[in-house]
Design a protein around this motif. Structure first.
Motif, mmCIF file in Angstrom:
data_model
loop_
_atom_site.group_PDB
_atom_site.id
_atom_site.type_symbol
_atom_site.label_atom_id
_atom_site.label_comp_id
_atom_site.label_asym_id
_atom_site.label_seq_id
_atom_site.Cartn_x
_atom_site.Cartn_y
_atom_site.Cartn_z
ATOM 1 N N ALA A 256 0.862 -1.176 0.000
ATOM 2 C CA ALA A 256 0.000 0.000 0.000
ATOM 3 C C ALA A 256 0.900 1.228 0.000
ATOM 4 N N ALA A 257 0.470 2.297 -0.634
ATOM 5 C CA ALA A 257 1.263 3.526 -0.629
ATOM 6 C C ALA A 257 0.355 4.711 -0.374
ATOM 7 N N MET A 258 0.870 5.661 0.388
ATOM 8 C CA MET A 258 0.119 6.879 0.700
ATOM 9 C C MET A 258 1.075 8.057 0.751
ATOM 10 N N HIS A 259 0.502 9.236 0.646
ATOM 11 C CA HIS A 259 1.295 10.441 0.813
ATOM 12 C C HIS A 259 1.849 10.470 2.236
ATOM 13 N N ASP B 29 4.658 7.734 -0.418
ATOM 14 C CA ASP B 29 4.899 8.184 -1.781
ATOM 15 C C ASP B 29 4.302 9.580 -1.922
ATOM 16 N N ASP B 30 5.176 10.578 -1.825
ATOM 17 C CA ASP B 30 4.683 11.954 -1.809
ATOM 18 C C ASP B 30 4.212 12.440 -3.169
ATOM 19 N N LYS B 31 4.355 11.580 -4.174
ATOM 20 C CA LYS B 31 3.846 11.975 -5.486
ATOM 21 C C LYS B 31 2.363 11.644 -5.616
ATOM 22 N N LEU B 32 1.840 10.867 -4.675
ATOM 23 C CA LEU B 32 0.407 10.558 -4.711
ATOM 24 C C LEU B 32 -0.371 11.773 -4.210
ATOM 25 N N PRO B 33 -1.605 11.926 -4.669
ATOM 26 C CA PRO B 33 -2.413 13.014 -4.120
ATOM 27 C C PRO B 33 -2.819 12.685 -2.685
ATOM 28 N N MET B 34 -3.277 13.701 -1.945
ATOM 29 C CA MET B 34 -3.765 13.448 -0.592
ATOM 30 C C MET B 34 -5.071 12.663 -0.695
#
Lengths: 780, 159
Positions: free
Chosen positions: A714-717, A748-753
């Protein structure tokens, strides 16, 4: 145009061409290694030296532009002496042990050494040794001493693949091809470096030392994976596919193949292959004769039809099935009186059905992508979903086209992106609406009433305005809807907006088809008409009997959990599959069918190109082509019109007299739209990873060993993670309305909030259900 | 991470090139790192790649192409002896031999105290003074004899 003379032959060539291109045009061969028509000129191998009148010394034909009146001699005494000299230099360090080299028999150096090399070497000193490298599971760099430093692989990475993963380090005698800090080559196009390598330095790892080229017979085929329909040369020995190479087709795959198309064959003879029909009796699976299995299926279907009504029969196929298979499947089901048939298993929004004027397609030819000057990519994991279309768009961008992106993930496309709108899935419609709004305002054009509801109260952001201006400033603007946009719960709204955007900027819009037969499925009528049920409806309100063609219910559908529940609730599930899979838990019959190499068939690619192919090998065990299985079923069930004697007869019944291009149309008419209700909480963003898309690639061991096939996480901002108090790398419990999964979480800071990215199409995430929707994350 | 000083130096260098051709500054950037640390690690190359927006492999290509970049830790005073043809004819072999004996290290090695490093180099374009070596790529010492070398080493030893 410029007139030159090569070996006494007069040639007229375009200004700016090189001598080697002119020679090629005149049918004259000039030996070369580093030159490749699709790559930039390096002129470092010196093999193509030719004599040019008035030039004091031999010139490299690949790097010498033509000039008026030039006289070139490719086989004069001076030219041949130069070529022989170069060959002697190349062979100084190259090992002279062709019999033990994997490239032997298909080696450009070996071939040219026969023509230009001496019969013995004058070199007595030690040869240089270059250490082997491990650059991943697909490309073998075991014998780098064989490298002649032509740098084709390096240039391919930079120019076509978009990323410089290999380079030439050190210099002079110590120069060697390597990756930075022994990294692996992760490009989804890396296999092409094997084809490009003129010697045995880069070879195919799975094929290494499996066979000699002259032992293989070559059969033409078409790739069953992505929607490009790459042309393949399937190489066969002893009725087994040993290797797959590209078949050059400038209009489709040029001379390239994606790794998926190239290495998927390793899954064809997987231990999981289903080789005999199987029947579940008394809770146990038993191998039975075809006759028994087919009669069981016919009786079962007849019974369900009689007792519960034919509308209780549903048929599902994947988009990787052939045109013939899908056509017979729908003909069978319709012959039984049901209209429940669909192949769009990952689609969530079917509101465009009946409103669309034709089959959704690319909206232009594949080759026209190279010519476009403005792109808007909507919801597309382009590089992973259509690797070679990505290469074409990259090519266009390199030549000055502007590409803008609207998506819920910001994966590196390895090309210059002009504008990016990375938003949560629920905001994609309003973002696209902003672009339309801006265009309408700038053009002072009225927006069609049908889209008005989506524009209510939409304020345009600066990025949306920039994208609109970019599209407007182009002459050939293209809006492309990717897999993510097609699987989106508001797919029809995105399509409608794209349609109006395209109209306002005098551009075109289209779909980057999801599977090999995404267009073919429509032509084969494997979609329900108004009274039938689509894929989602069939799974949401379970049927009594299901016919599954190539389908792995938990992996190939929009909502795996729901699909499996529907299968388990059914009285009879018939799985036509090349592999044993989870169907053993819910199916009653498993019928072994042939994958693409063992059957003839047709795929219609995303530009509407009809490409038929023949079987390359005989079916494994008792597996049979699915069209034959369906034909027998049709006969057993007394459905009229099932007496075909070949797959071509089936294809002709579908396509004869049909102008395919007239059936392709992306326009929507009469669709009424309502903005979706606002979503609260975290939303799921999911893609089907490149090596999880269909049954064959899932079983290809080398592809499963790549970086792209790592188990999903899973990935998140990072900010979202902080809010939850979870540290990156920790195990978390991801929950949806349907189920939950335990996964590692990454920042992953490239994902949107507001989103959690979790891949679909994998056993470990199948129970999460729908690919879109609300999702929650808690500490495990 | 590149130090503030290096970043300032690179920024000054970047002013010499068009904004879209930042990679032109790669050789200077590598030099700044070496001046500060004495050598260039793979991590430094990766940092430079990010800073200049170019592929890591491309930085590695440059760093490995030029012999003046140290790709492993070298001594505080690294002596690079030219062994190309002119120097060789004028006795660079003896220069290397003498240095090895005095320092107790071979080519490509560093003394145990980290004070001296010895390297082989390519033509320095000043063959008139052959044989020769450079000190830390900055100072050229030519017309070398055993006595002159001992004198230079003694001076360096004091620093």
């Amino acid at each position: 145009m410029i007139n030159i003379e090569i070996d006494g032959k007069k040639v007229e060539v375009e200004n700016g061409r090189s001598v080697i291109e002119a020679a090629h045009q005149a049918g004259i061969y000039i030996p070369h290694f580093c030159y490749h028509k699709k790559l930039s000129i390096a002129a470092n191998c010196r093999m193509c030296l030719v004599q040019v009148e008035k030039a004091p010394k031999p010139l490299p034909a690949c790097a010498t532009p033509v000039a008026e009146g030039m006289k070139v001699f490719t086989a004069s005494e001076q030219a041949v002496k130069a070529q022989k000299g170069v060959m002697e230099f190349l062979l100084i360090n190259h090992p002279l042990d062709c019999p033990i080299c994997d490239q032997g028999g298909e080696c450009e150096l070996q071939d040219l050494a026969v023509g230009y090399g001496g019969s013995a070497s004058r070199y007595q000193e030690e040869k240089r040794v270059v250490l082997h490298k491990d650059i991943g599971p697909l490309v073998s760099a075991e014998e780098m001493s064989r490298c002649i430093n032509c740098t084709r692989c390096v240039r391919f990475g930079i120019e076509i693949g978009g990323e410089m993963e290999l380079g030439q380090a050190f210099r002079g005698e110590h120069a060697e091809i390597m990756s930075f800090v022994s990294g692996t080559v992760n490009s989804e196009l890396s296999g092409n470096m094997i084809d490009l390598c003129p010697v045995g330095a880069l070879t195919s790892k799975p094929f290494r030392y499996k066979a000699r080229t002259w032992e293989l017979s070559r059969r033409k085929s078409i790739s069953p994976h992505d929607s490009l329909g790459s042309n393949l040369a399937v190489q066969v020995m002893d009725n087994r596919v040993m290797r797959v190479l590209p078949l050059e087709n400038e209009a489709v795959n040029e001379c390239w193949l994606s790794d998926k198309d190239r290495f998927s064959y390793e899954g064809l003879n997987s231990a999981q292959r289903l080789t005999r029909p199987m029947l579940k009796q008394g809770g146990r699976w038993q191998e039975v004769e075809w006759q028994v299995a087919l009669e069981y299926v016919a009786n079962g279907l007849r019974q369900v039809g009689k007792e519960a009504g034919a509308e209780n029969i549903g048929a599902l196929a994947t988009g990787n099935s052939t045109l013939e298979e899908m056509y017979l499947l729908q003909k069978l089901v319709r012959g039984l009186g049901s209209d429940n048939v669909d192949f769009r298993l990952r689609q969530a929004d079917f509101s465009a059905d009946g409103k669309q004027l034709g089959a959704p397609w690319l909206g232009m030819s594949v080759a026209e992508l190279n010519q476009a000057d403005r792109f808007l990519l909507v919801g597309s994991f382009l590089r992973k979903d259509q690797p070679l279309l990505a290469a074409r768009i990259r090519h266009a961008v390199k030549r000055g086209a502007q590409a803008s992106v609207l998506h819920s993930a910001d994966d590196d496309l390895l090309m210059k992106v002009a504008n990016k709108l990375i938003v949560a899935p629920s905001e994609m419609v309003s973002m696209l609406a902003q672009i339309l709004q801006t265009l309408a305002a700038e053009k002072k054009a009225a927006v069609d009433a049908s889209v008005q509801p989506l524009l209510q109260g939409v304020a345009t952001s600066a990025t949306a305005q920039a994208i609109a201006r970019s599209l407007m400033s182009g002459e050939r603007s293209v809006i492309l809807l990717g897999n993510f946009a097609q699987q989106h719960p508001q797919a029809a709204q995105l399509q409608l907006l794209a349609q109006h955007i395209a109209a306002l900027c005098n551009g075109r819009f289209g779909f980057l088809g999801e599977a090999a037969n995404s267009v073919g499925g429509y032509l084969a009528q494997a979609v329900p008409s108004a009274k039938g049920m689509n894929a989602a409806a069939m799974l949401a309100s379970p049927r009594k009997a299901y016919l599954l063609l190539n389908v792995e219910a938990e992996l190939d559908t929009q909502n795996g959990a729901q699909a499996v529940a529907a299968m388990q609730a059914a009285d009879m599930v018939v799985a036509l599959s090349a592999y044993k899979h989870q169907a053993s838990e819910y199916a009653d019959v498993m019928l072994p069918i042939s994958p693409f190499t063992e059957t003839s068939g047709t795929f219609v690619n995303t530009e509407g190109r009809v490409q038929s192919f023949k079987g390359a090998v005989k079916p494994l065990g008792e597996a049979r082509p699915a069209w034959k299985v369906l034909r027998v079923l049709g006969n057993l069930l007394n459905v009229a019109g099932f007496d075909y004697d070949s797959s071509e007869a089936v294809r002709d019944e579908v396509l004869k007299g049909m102008e395919v291009s007239s059936k392709l149309n992306n326009q929507l008419q009469g669709l009424t739209v309502q903005p979706a209700a606002a979503m609260h909480g975290l939303q799921r963003v999911s893609e089907v990873p490149i090596y999880a898309t269909d049954a064959v690639v899932r079983r290809s061991a080398p592809l499963q060993a790549t970086h792209d096939a790592l188990p999903p996480h899973a990935a998140m901002h990072g900010e979202e993670l902080k809010k939850l108090g979870v540290t990156p790398g920790a195990q978390v419990k991801v929950k949806t309305a349907q189920g939950s999964a335990q996964l590692a979480i990454a920042a992953d800071d490239k994902l949107p909030m507001g989103v959690v990215r979790v891949a679909a199409g994998h056993a470990s995430t199948a129970w999460l259900g729908a690919m879109f929707g609300t999702i929650s994350v808690e500490r495990a | 991470m590149l130090s503030d000083q290096i970043q300032t130096q690179i920024n000054r260098e970047l002013g010499k090139y068009p904004a879209d051709q930042k990679q032109s500054a790669v050789m200077a950037a590598l030099r700044f790192v070496q001046d500060e640390k004495g050598w260039i690690a793979n991590e430094d190359m990766a940092d430079i790649a990010v800073y200049l927006g170019m592929p890591q492999m491309a930085v590695f290509e440059v760093a490995t192409f030029y012999h003046m970049y140290n790709l492993k830790p070298m001594g505080r005073h690294t002596l690079t002896v030219c062994t190309n043809i002119s120097c060789m004819l004028c006795g660079s072999g003896e220069t290397v031999e003498h240095l090895s004996k005095r320092l107790g290290i071979g080519l490509g090695e560093v003394t145990a105290d980290g004070k001296f490093g010895l390297r082989e180099g390519e033509c320095m374009g000043a063959c008139v003074d052959a044989p020769m070596f450079t000190i830390n790529n900055k100072k050229l010492c030519g017309r070398l004899t055993s006595e002159k070398i001992d004198q230079i080493l003694a001076e360096l030893d004091k620093q």
